[in-house]
Every structure is written in structure tokens, then in C-alpha cells.
Write an enzyme that holds these catalytic residues in place. Structure first.
Site, mmCIF file in Angstrom:
data_model
loop_
_atom_site.group_PDB
_atom_site.id
_atom_site.type_symbol
_atom_site.label_atom_id
_atom_site.label_comp_id
_atom_site.label_asym_id
_atom_site.label_seq_id
_atom_site.Cartn_x
_atom_site.Cartn_y
_atom_site.Cartn_z
ATOM 1 N N SER A 113 0.803 -1.220 0.000
ATOM 2 C CA SER A 113 0.000 0.000 0.000
ATOM 3 C C SER A 113 0.839 1.274 0.000
ATOM 4 O O SER A 113 1.647 1.490 -0.887
ATOM 5 C CB SER A 113 -0.937 -0.047 1.199
ATOM 6 N N HIS A 114 0.672 2.064 1.043
ATOM 7 C CA HIS A 114 1.309 3.381 1.132
ATOM 8 C C HIS A 114 2.715 3.298 1.727
ATOM 9 O O HIS A 114 3.377 4.317 1.873
ATOM 10 C CB HIS A 114 0.448 4.266 2.025
ATOM 11 N N ASP A 277 -2.418 6.511 -3.411
ATOM 12 C CA ASP A 277 -1.264 5.897 -2.741
ATOM 13 C C ASP A 277 -0.595 4.826 -3.605
ATOM 14 O O ASP A 277 -0.893 4.679 -4.787
ATOM 15 C CB ASP A 277 -1.689 5.309 -1.389
ATOM 16 N N ASP A 279 -0.859 1.624 -4.026
ATOM 17 C CA ASP A 279 -1.660 0.645 -4.770
ATOM 18 C C ASP A 279 -2.991 1.208 -5.251
ATOM 19 O O ASP A 279 -3.842 0.454 -5.740
ATOM 20 C CB ASP A 279 -1.882 -0.615 -3.930
ATOM 21 N N ASP A 281 -5.645 2.598 -3.720
ATOM 22 C CA ASP A 281 -6.947 2.516 -3.043
ATOM 23 C C ASP A 281 -7.219 3.700 -2.125
ATOM 24 O O ASP A 281 -8.352 3.934 -1.741
ATOM 25 C CB ASP A 281 -7.118 1.172 -2.310
ATOM 26 N N ARG A 282 -6.184 4.459 -1.768
ATOM 27 C CA ARG A 282 -6.414 5.624 -0.900
ATOM 28 C C ARG A 282 -6.572 6.895 -1.728
ATOM 29 O O ARG A 282 -6.141 6.943 -2.871
ATOM 30 C CB ARG A 282 -5.227 5.826 0.046
ATOM 31 N N LYS A 376 -11.483 -0.169 -1.267
ATOM 32 C CA LYS A 376 -11.587 1.276 -1.360
ATOM 33 C C LYS A 376 -10.927 1.693 -2.667
ATOM 34 O O LYS A 376 -10.118 0.950 -3.220
ATOM 35 C CB LYS A 376 -10.966 1.952 -0.155
#
Ligand code: G16
Length: 543
Positions: A113-114, A277, A279, A281-282, A376
């Protein structure tokens, strides 16, 4: 081509966290480490012989190596077909879209992710089920249990598969299909939003800046904003995905997306700014010199949903994670629809969406989404805002201020204490648990404690219970302090302190959140003895 059966020893640290298994790249590169976890997934999910899997990652360092290993293991474990994003890349929401569109048995997503990437950075892996969403706790617990008992894994002895061109290759008896997920995803977005209205907005001089942070959304953002919506060149920054995200921290918040924040708060600022982010999703939403908290973003999206074609029929319900502010609850109440409070982790929204109980979901951790997929979705949130802006023809700031005037403002902030010694962070939580009885009814500054607890959630669909989801100190006026240990970090412990106060008085809505929350911040430090126990006098990140 031969299937090799390799003997292995269990690793005891393969417990999935808030969103899959996340570790340093060096941990994943240990012999058999990735393979053990992948075999544990395959042993736990009971996929039928010949099943189809989706596979892709955020393109960070080690993505390509891991994809080749997983393909060969999938072939050796009886899968019939794997759909892989071109170059082995899929944003997390695009992976969810692919699983649903092609009705695969599930998917494996590679992402931390982030978290920063590169040889010294982080890597991660998770399994998503056939609904497109992160596996439920029952499944992740089964995977963890299997990882502690594993004795061998299966892998095909075969050369690597070419992944950089759309097409098909056979790997033993398994078909590997390289797909154009950017077009699948962009098509889904076009079916939900009023692209014509957004195109007009952008053609009329409205300026936007999207920062892809050298992460996975670059190609998706170029296709959607530049090619399909006609945003002028330069509207998408840092659009080329890099294995180490250009050395940056691909976390769209006020600290790490500083270039974007400077642009939006500088002279000649664009009307609208957004970032996503590692990947995809944010999301972070900014107006000119104005930051929209993720909690407010969810509430504004819910209140304006019927302006967007895909949501014109209205919203069945809203769900938010427990630490997310109650701004969305107020909208739900006004719309007379249910609002669910779940533990942190997108996986808790899946059952509610599958059962048709909720349409929109959101988390304070810069996550917003809907039942169009089961993750998300950063670009979806950006498009939702653009659609609202195109329909209302007002600035971001005036839309949010009008929202506060109507519903009141849930003033909100999160203070993160990152990289703490694990024992010290757990000590703070233990100490707080020991204070519940003493704190009840006590007056602290202007606030009186209504109750304290350790949040527990019973899933209304399958009845499963998730305990120990965060310490809540709830005050009689609805204000709250929440303490939680992050489940996504890879170094030491991160203690998150969430602060929320309700403000109905419009004359105080202009106040900076840190000023408006000063009393609660002081109480949080006093009650938790955080400075003494963790040896820190200030947070590392404030959002
Ligand atoms: C993951 C989860 C989110 C969660 C976030 C923060 O996001 O999917 O549901 O809110 O982590 O979790 P924590 O507070 O435990 O660090 P992502 O974007 O990292 O996949």
C-alpha cells in the site's frame, strides 16, 4: 514441465494484519518465505481444480519476481487460468474490478500500500475472495494457521512467462492471460460518473492536479483524466510508476504528499487537488487552500450522491470504521438510512455490501469507496468529487462549509506515533485498559467521560465477532478519543490517537482542527501517559 514438491519449515510470523501480510522486502526474499505463504493460501481457500485466479501488484520492487513464483505455484496447484495485469501490475481497486468482471475464484494482490518500496522498503501480499474484497478474518486466520504447520509447497519447473504484452501463454496446463486492466477499470468509472459534465468542467478553465506519487495509479489517471476527460497536459503529476516510488512515501496525506499540498496552498493554486497511494486505493482531496478530511469526504459524498449518475437512485446505507468521525452518521440520519460502525479494515465492509445493506463506505485512513468493487478506490473518490463539483459549480471549500453549516462539523484529527518499541506501545494500551472503571463519569477539562471500552464488533450478516479493535473514551457530548495500534506497519509499533469533537456553532467552524481539539489532545496525553511510557513528546504524523 515437472511439478516440484519442495520441503520447507514454517515461519511463525506470517499472521496477516489489517490488510494482508506486510513485511520488509528482505523478509520476503528469504528462501521459501513467499512460497510458504502462497501455499498456505492455496491450501486454505479450497479452489476447485481448474479455477481462475486474478493476479497483480502495485509494481513495487520484488513485484515481478513474486508474480513469476506465484504463477508457477498456481500452475502446480491445479489452477486452470490466471488473469495478470500487464507487466504484473494491477491497482488494488482494479484487481477487485477484474475479479468481479471476469468472475474469478479470487485473486492475489501484491502490495504494501502506502508503505515505501525498494530493496530496503516493504512488500505485501493478500488474498481477495470471489466478491472482489479482502478475505474475511475467518479465511486469514485459516491461512495463518496453515502457515504454522506447512511442510512442503508445489511449484512448476518452468521458464518465466512474458508479461509485458497483452496475450496468452500456457504454463504447463494453466493459461496465463495478460490483460489490459486500465481499460477495464476506466470503463467501469465511465459507467458510474457523468464524464460529459466533468469534461465540460475541465474545458471551462477549472484546474485540477492529481499526484500519482510515482505509484500504480499513473497509467489509470492518464487514461481517465487526460485521454477520456481531456484534462490539460500537466494535470497528472508523477505519473510514471517506479519500483521505489522515486524514493518517496506514497501515502496521500498532508505530510507525504507535500508537493501537491504546496501547489494547492501556493500562489495560482489549482481549483482541485488529489493524490492516491502506492496501490491506488487511498485518496486525499484538496480544494484551493483547503483540506477535506477523509471523514468529511465520506459525508459530503453521501449527502451529494444523487448528483452522480451511478448513485441517482440513492444510497442503501453507509458504513465507516470505528475511528472514522461520525460526520457520515449525521448524513445517514438525515437520509433515514442505516449507518454501520465496523472495525478498521476494508474487509469488514464486504459482508455489508454483499448483503445490500450499504452502498458507500469510508475510513479516516484516506479510504473511500462503494459497492462498485469491494476495495476502497482512490480514483473513484476523485471522480466522485469532480462530478459533484461539475454539478454544483461551487468550490470545494464552499461545498464543505455549507455541509458543516447544515449538519454541524465533526472536528477531527489523527496523531500517529510511528516506530515505537512494541512493548512501550502495548504498555500504553494495557495502561488505558486498566483505567476504564476509574475514568467513567470523571470530568476532564470541559468534557465528562460517558464510558470507555475496547471496541468489539459483531458482524450483522454472519454473526462473527471481532474483539480488541481499539480503546474508546467517549464523552457525554459525543466527543471521542480513540487509541489503536496500527496493523499495517513493518517496523516496531505505530500508535494512532484519533480525536473528534462535535461543533454545531458555525462561528467556530473556521478554527484549525489542532486548535479546536487542543483540549482533547491534552486529555489524550494525560490519560494515556503516552509521553512517559513511549518516550515521545510529539506525534510523527498529524492528519
Ligand atoms: C489498510 C486497510 C484499511 C485500514 C488501513 C489502516 O489500508 O485496508 O482498511 O484503515 O490499512 O490500518 P492501520 O490503522 O491498521 O494501519 P491500506 O491502504 O494500507 O491497504
Amino acid at each position: 514441465m515437472n511439478v516440484r514438491i519442495i520441503s520447507t519449515q514454517p515461519f511463525l510470523d506470517q499472521k496477516p494484519g489489517t490488510s494482508g501480510l506486510r513485511k520488509k522486502v528482505a523478509v520476503f526474499r528469504q528462501p521459501h518465505y513467499l512460497e510458504n505463504f502462497v501455499q498456505s493460501i492455496f491450501d486454505s481457500i479450497a479452489a476447485p481444480q481448474g479455477a481462475t485466479l486474478a493476479l497483480g501488484g502495485d509494481g513495487r520492487y520484488y513485484n515481478r519476481t513474486a508474480i513469476q513464483i506465484i504463477l508457477k505455484m498456481a500452475a502446480a496447484n491445479g489452477f486452470g487460468r490466471v488473469l495478470v495485469g500487464k507487466g504484473g501490475i494491477l491497482s488494488t481497486p482494479a484487481a477487485s474490478c477484474v475479479i468481479r468482471k471476469y468472475q474469478t475464484f479470487g485473486g492475489i494482490i501484491l502490495s504494501a500500500s502506502h508503505n515505501p518500496g525498494g530493496p530496503d522498503g516493504d512488500f505485501g501480499i493478500k488474498f481477495n475472495s470471489g466478491n472482489g474484497g479482502p478475505a474475511t478474518e475467518t479465511v486469514t486466520e485459516a491461512i495463518f494457521a496453515r502457515s504454522k504447520a506447512i511442510g512442503e509447497y508445489r511449484i512448476l519447473d518452468a521458464p518465466d512467462v512474458a508479461l509485458d504484452e497483452i496475450g496468452e501463454t500456457m504454463l504447463g496446463a494453466m493459461r496465463v492471460q495478460v490483460i489490459d486492466a486500465v481499460s477495464d477499470y476506466a470503463g467501469l468509472m465511465e459507467s458510474l460518473f457523468d464524464f460529459a459534465a466533468i469534461r465540460n468542467l475541465l474545458a471551462g478553465g477549472f484546474q485540477m492536479k492529481f499526484d500519482a506519487m510515482h505509484a500504480v495509479t499513473g497509467p489509470y489517471a492518464q487514461e481517465i483524466f487526460t485521454n477520456r476527460l481531456g484534462a490539460p497536459a500537466g494535470s497528472v503529476a508523477n505519473a510514471v510508476p517506479l519500483e521505489d516510488f522515486g524514493g518517496g512515501h506514497p501515502d496521500p496525506n498532508l505530510t507525504y504528499a507535500h508537493d501537491l499540498v504546496e501547489a494547492l496552498y501556493g500562489a495560482d493554486a489549482p481549483d482541485f487537488g488529489a493524490a492516491s497511494d502506492g496501490d491506488g486505493d487511498r485518496n486525499m482531496i484538496l480544494g484551493r487552500r483547503f483540506f477535506v478530511t477523509p471523514s468529511d469526504s465520506l459525508a459530503v459524498i453521501a449527502a451529494n450522491a444523487t448528483l452522480v449518475p451511478g448513485y441517482r437512485k440513492g444510497v442503501a446505507g453507509i458504513a465507516r470504521s470505528m475511528p472514522t468521525s461520525a460526520a457520515a452518521d449525521r448524513v445517514a440520519q438525515a437520509l433515514n438510512i442505516p449507518c454501520f460502525e465496523t472495525p478498521t479494515g476494508w474487509k469488514f465492509f464486504g459482508n455489508l455490501m454483499d448483503a445490500g445493506k450499504v452502498t458507500l463506505c469510508g475510513e479516516e485512513s484516506f479510504g473511500t469507496g462503494s459497492d462498485h468493487v469491494r476495495e476502497k478506490d482512490g480514483l473513484w473518490a476523485v471522480l466522485f468529487w469532480l462530478n459533484i463539483l461539475a454539478a454544483r459549480k461551487q468550490s470545494v471549500e464552499s461545498i464543505v462549509r455549507e455541509h458543516w453549516a447544515k449538519y454541524g462539523r465533526n472536528v477531527y484529527s489523527r496523531h500517529d506515533y510511528e516506530g515505537l518499541p512494541t512493548e512501550a506501545a502495548q504498555g500504553v494500551i494495557q495502561h488505558l485498559k486498566g483505567c476504564f472503571t476509574d475514568l467513567a463519569g470523571v470530568r476532564l477539562g470541559q468534557y465528562t467521560v460517558k464510558f470507555c471500552d475496547d471496541f468489539s464488533y459483531t458482524d450483522p450478516v454472519d454473526g462473527s465477532v471481532s474483539k480488541g479493535q481499539g480503546i474508546r473514551i467517549i464523552f457525554t457530548d459525543g466527543s471521542r478519543i480513540v487509541f489503536r495500534l496500527s496493523g499495517t506497519g513493518t517496523e516496531g509499533a505505530t500508535l494512532r490517537v484519533y480525536l473528534e469533537a462535535y461543533e454545531a456553532d458555525t462561528s467556530r467552524h473556521h478554527l484549525d482542527a489542532q486548535v479546536a481539539l487542543a483540549d482533547l489532545i491534552r486529555i489524550a496525553l494525560q490519560v494515556s501517559e503516552l509521553e512517559l511510557r513511549a518516550g515521545r513528546d510529539k506525534p510523527t504524523v498529524i492528519t
